[in-house]
Design a protein around this motif. Structure first.
Motif, PDB file in Angstrom:
ATOM      1  N   SER A 334       0.848  -1.191   0.000  1.00  0.00           N
ATOM      2  CA  SER A 334       0.000   0.000   0.000  1.00  0.00           C
ATOM      3  C   SER A 334       0.880   1.237   0.000  1.00  0.00           C
ATOM      4  CB  SER A 334      -0.924   0.030   1.222  1.00  0.00           C
ATOM      5  OG  SER A 334      -1.854  -1.037   1.189  1.00  0.00           O
ATOM      6  N   ARG A 335       0.357   2.297  -0.618  1.00  0.00           N
ATOM      7  CA  ARG A 335       1.070   3.573  -0.628  1.00  0.00           C
ATOM      8  C   ARG A 335       0.054   4.703  -0.545  1.00  0.00           C
ATOM      9  NH1 ARG A 335       3.782   7.472   0.497  1.00  0.00           N
ATOM     10  NH2 ARG A 335       5.651   8.179  -0.610  1.00  0.00           N
ATOM     11  N   GLN A 336       0.208   5.548   0.480  1.00  0.00           N
ATOM     12  CA  GLN A 336      -0.655   6.711   0.649  1.00  0.00           C
ATOM     13  C   GLN A 336       0.171   7.991   0.563  1.00  0.00           C
ATOM     14  OE1 GLN A 336      -0.898   4.355   3.550  1.00  0.00           O
ATOM     15  NE2 GLN A 336      -2.257   3.145   2.233  1.00  0.00           N
ATOM     16  N   TYR A 337      -0.463   9.022   0.039  1.00  0.00           N
ATOM     17  CA  TYR A 337       0.139  10.348  -0.023  1.00  0.00           C
ATOM     18  C   TYR A 337      -0.806  11.336   0.659  1.00  0.00           C
ATOM     19  CZ  TYR A 337       2.731   8.206  -3.900  1.00  0.00           C
ATOM     20  OH  TYR A 337       3.495   7.375  -4.681  1.00  0.00           O
ATOM     21  N   ARG A 338      -0.254  12.445   1.087  1.00  0.00           N
ATOM     22  CA  ARG A 338      -1.088  13.546   1.588  1.00  0.00           C
ATOM     23  C   ARG A 338      -0.971  14.708   0.614  1.00  0.00           C
ATOM     24  NH1 ARG A 338      -3.649  13.231   6.263  1.00  0.00           N
ATOM     25  NH2 ARG A 338      -3.060  11.593   7.732  1.00  0.00           N
ATOM     26  N   VAL A 351      -5.883  12.467   2.312  1.00  0.00           N
ATOM     27  CA  VAL A 351      -5.054  11.312   1.991  1.00  0.00           C
ATOM     28  C   VAL A 351      -5.434  10.792   0.612  1.00  0.00           C
ATOM     29  CG1 VAL A 351      -4.447   8.942   2.615  1.00  0.00           C
ATOM     30  CG2 VAL A 351      -4.734  10.680   4.403  1.00  0.00           C
ATOM     31  N   HIS A 353      -4.854   7.592  -1.889  1.00  0.00           N
ATOM     32  CA  HIS A 353      -4.403   6.197  -1.891  1.00  0.00           C
ATOM     33  C   HIS A 353      -3.851   5.853  -3.270  1.00  0.00           C
ATOM     34  CE1 HIS A 353      -6.081   5.088   2.046  1.00  0.00           C
ATOM     35  NE2 HIS A 353      -7.039   5.959   1.744  1.00  0.00           N
ATOM     36  N   ARG A 356      -3.391  -0.016  -2.902  1.00  0.00           N
ATOM     37  CA  ARG A 356      -4.151  -0.569  -1.791  1.00  0.00           C
ATOM     38  C   ARG A 356      -4.004  -2.092  -1.782  1.00  0.00           C
ATOM     39  NH1 ARG A 356      -9.078   3.124  -0.939  1.00  0.00           N
ATOM     40  NH2 ARG A 356      -8.880   4.778  -2.460  1.00  0.00           N
ATOM     41  N   SER A 392       4.016   2.564   1.980  1.00  0.00           N
ATOM     42  CA  SER A 392       3.509   2.898   3.313  1.00  0.00           C
ATOM     43  C   SER A 392       3.375   1.652   4.163  1.00  0.00           C
ATOM     44  CB  SER A 392       2.150   3.601   3.190  1.00  0.00           C
ATOM     45  OG  SER A 392       2.256   4.773   2.423  1.00  0.00           O
TER      46      SER A 392
END
Length: 591
Positions: A334-338, A351, A353, A356, A392
């Motif tokens: 998974s990788r999340q950014y803000r 956030v 995504h 996922r 993440s």
């Protein structure tokens, strides 16, 4: 008779050293949709920039360019008059949105600015609301949030849609589009092309569509102009040109556009491969051609996955599970950014995504294609596989080495085994370096004589002569620059090659050459290939297995022919349904 919206007569463009356009003439009527096709360097973009009055100072133009209702030759009109026309009476969508958008302004403000400058909305608030509406019309998800974003926070396809919204803001009389769908996935491309067609139909807007994709012209345009070396070599209705091309160059373009037409080794037809060029006829069934192409292609590897439909919200599933040690092993990634600036002054940044809970394997020697729309997570996954970004959560093992916990020294060794070819070669090649230094850069602890020998051999392998080593990137065409990028990627003898939209910006003849080159090199070096693309035709031709990504998840995957011929997931069916087929288009336009 009603005068044409655009009239071009004897247009010649030259530099101090050579003439680039050789007296071309054509008209575009009100509401008419005209396609302008040709190879890179044929003069397509020069024609559009001449009409817009945007030629660089080093070039000169003669002839006449007239717009209906404007009593002036646009080639000699003063800049002040042209500024009143640009963005209002005539508008243009450029190929590279990142160079046309202001990186310091939010995209909503840039769309609104078009209307405030030309006073087509009574105030800034009305212009802003109209900008949000336009962003929704070009199919940007959550257009109000997108309006608050800066250009670098959007994907390439999303930025191109912003450019389309800007061009349509003031309902122009003439719309020029220079490769407007190059960076778009097939579903968004279909939506944008339908949007363009509706725009000109509803407003009687004249459209000049510049593209290297003949299928796009067949989808949108009524008439097509074919350019070659600064001349218009063919002009006629799309149906006639597509099914019965007269000029030899048009025939070669159409042959190179057909990714199902291959030789006995499964390679595409190019100029370097002598073939009997025949026009596409609507009588040929595309499914039968696909079966014939599959019969001549390289055999499918025995480790390819079973066809899988991965349910959203269901238990985690490992796509393409491989017995033994795979070349690439991804688990629960998974990788999340803000996104900064989108949540208000005191609200937390929203956030985004990127990926996922993705899990899959890639076996040694496999050719895995990754497809999905812009913003689906394809490039995020590519960057993580190449250790250019960190997940993440989840794990990534490449060639038995965990990426997330690797030291900088381990990553240096890793990068000699895993190389990447980017979409834009001009952006990934240092403009100050000569080709010999660019290609040799990945080599370490190698003496000068061996470096030169290896660089010469690698350039020869990608079809470039040794005499190019002393030149700089700007002295090459787009296809040649991509060959230089491939040579640099393979100079360290990697085991894995990752290609991120490596042929999406190339014209059809150069695309065929680069795809053949990649196929030959993958076979010769026994590479494991991960090919990221929005073009299903390219994936079908090059890859034995495909993973379909939507909203950061793998929703379907398996053998390429099975997935594309018998899609299970609704999103995959949508992708396949939106993919333009030369043979289907030939049947349709001939009716």
């Amino acid at each position: 008779m009603t005068p044409p919206t655009l009239s071009v007569r004897d247009l010649r463009v030259g530099s101090p050293f050579a003439e680039l356009l050789h007296g071309i003439s054509f008209d575009v009527a009100a509401g008419e949709r005209v396609g302008l096709i040709g190879e890179s360097g044929s003069g397509k973009s020069l024609t559009a920039t001449s009409v817009m009055g945007l030629l660089p100072e080093t070039l000169t133009a003669t002839g006449t360019v007239r717009l209906n209702g404007v009593d002036a030759n646009l080639l000699t009109a003063p800049e002040r008059s042209l500024n009143q026309l640009r963005g209002n009476t005539l508008a243009m969508v450029f190929q590279e949105p990142m160079t046309a958008l202001n990186p310091l302004m939010r995209v909503g403000a840039q769309v609104a600015e078009i209307m405030t400058v030309h006073h087509t909305e009574p105030g800034r608030r009305q212009a802003w609301e109209r900008a949000v509406t336009l962003l929704a019309q070009v199919k940007l998800s959550n257009p109000r949030a997108a309006a608050q974003a800066f250009p670098h926070q959007l994907s390439g396809g999303q930025r191109q849609r912003v450019m389309l919204a800007m061009a349509m803001a003031n309902n122009p009389q003439l719309l020029l589009c220079d490769e407007p769908t190059t960076a778009l996935d097939v579903t968004v491309q279909a939506e944008v092309l339908k949007l363009l067609a509706n725009l000109v139909a509803d407003r009687s807007t004249a459209l000049l569509l510049i593209t290297h994709d003949i299928a796009v012209v067949a989808e949108v345009c009524q008439r097509v102009l074919v350019m070659y070396q600064g001349n218009i070599v063919e002009d006629g209705p799309v149906a006639r040109v597509l099914t019965a091309p007269q000029h030899a160059h048009t025939q070669k373009l159409i042959a190179a556009s057909d990714l199902s037409a291959v030789d006995a080794r499964g390679r595409l037809h190019t100029r370097s491969r002598p073939v009997i060029v025949t026009p596409i006829t609507p009588a040929v069934d595309s499914a039968q051609r696909t079966i014939e192409a599959d019969a001549t292609a390289a055999p499918i590897l025995p480790h390819r996955a079973a066809h899988q439909h991965l349910e959203r919200g269901g238990p985690p599933v490992i796509f393409n599970a491989v017995a033994g040690a795979p070349a690439i092993r991804v688990r629960a990634l998974s990788r999340q950014y803000r996104r900064r600036g989108g949540g208000g002054l005191f609200a937390p940044a929203p956030v985004v995504h990127g990926l996922r809970d993705v899990s899959f394997d890639v076996a040694e020697g496999q050719r895995l294609g990754i497809v999905g729309e812009s913003g689906s997570g394809k490039s995020t996954l590519m960057r993580i596989l190449c250790a250019l970004d960190r997940p993440s959560s989840g794990t990534v093992d490449v060639l038995g080495q965990p990426i997330g916990t690797a030291s900088e020294r381990q990553l240096r060794d890793f990068r000699s085994q895993v190389q990447i070819v980017f979409q834009d070669p001009m952006g990934s090649l240092d403009p100050r370096m000569k080709v010999r230094d660019i290609v040799a850069e990945p080599l370490h602890n190698v003496n000068r004589a061996e470096v030169r020998a290896r660089v010469e051999a690698q350039l020869s392998a990608v079809g470039l002569d040794a005499d190019v080593m002393g030149r700089h990137p700007h002295q090459f065409s787009g296809g040649q620059r991509q060959r230089i990028s491939i040579a640099r990627a393979l100079i360290s003898r990697p085991r894995i090659l990752v290609a991120d939209e490596a042929v999406s910006a190339l014209d059809v003849s150069v695309r065929a050459q680069v795809l053949n080159l990649l196929a030959d090199l993958v076979d010769e070096y026994q590479l494991t290939l991960v090919f990221v693309s929005h073009d299903l035709g390219v994936i079908r031709h090059l890859c034995d297995t495909v993973a379909v990504i939507s909203d950061g998840r793998i929703v379907e995957g398996g053998p390429t022919a099975d997935v594309l011929d018998h899609p299970l997931h609704p999103y995959t069916r949508q992708l396949v349904g939106a993919m333009p087929s030369m043979h289907q288009l030939a049947r349709r336009v001939s009716n």
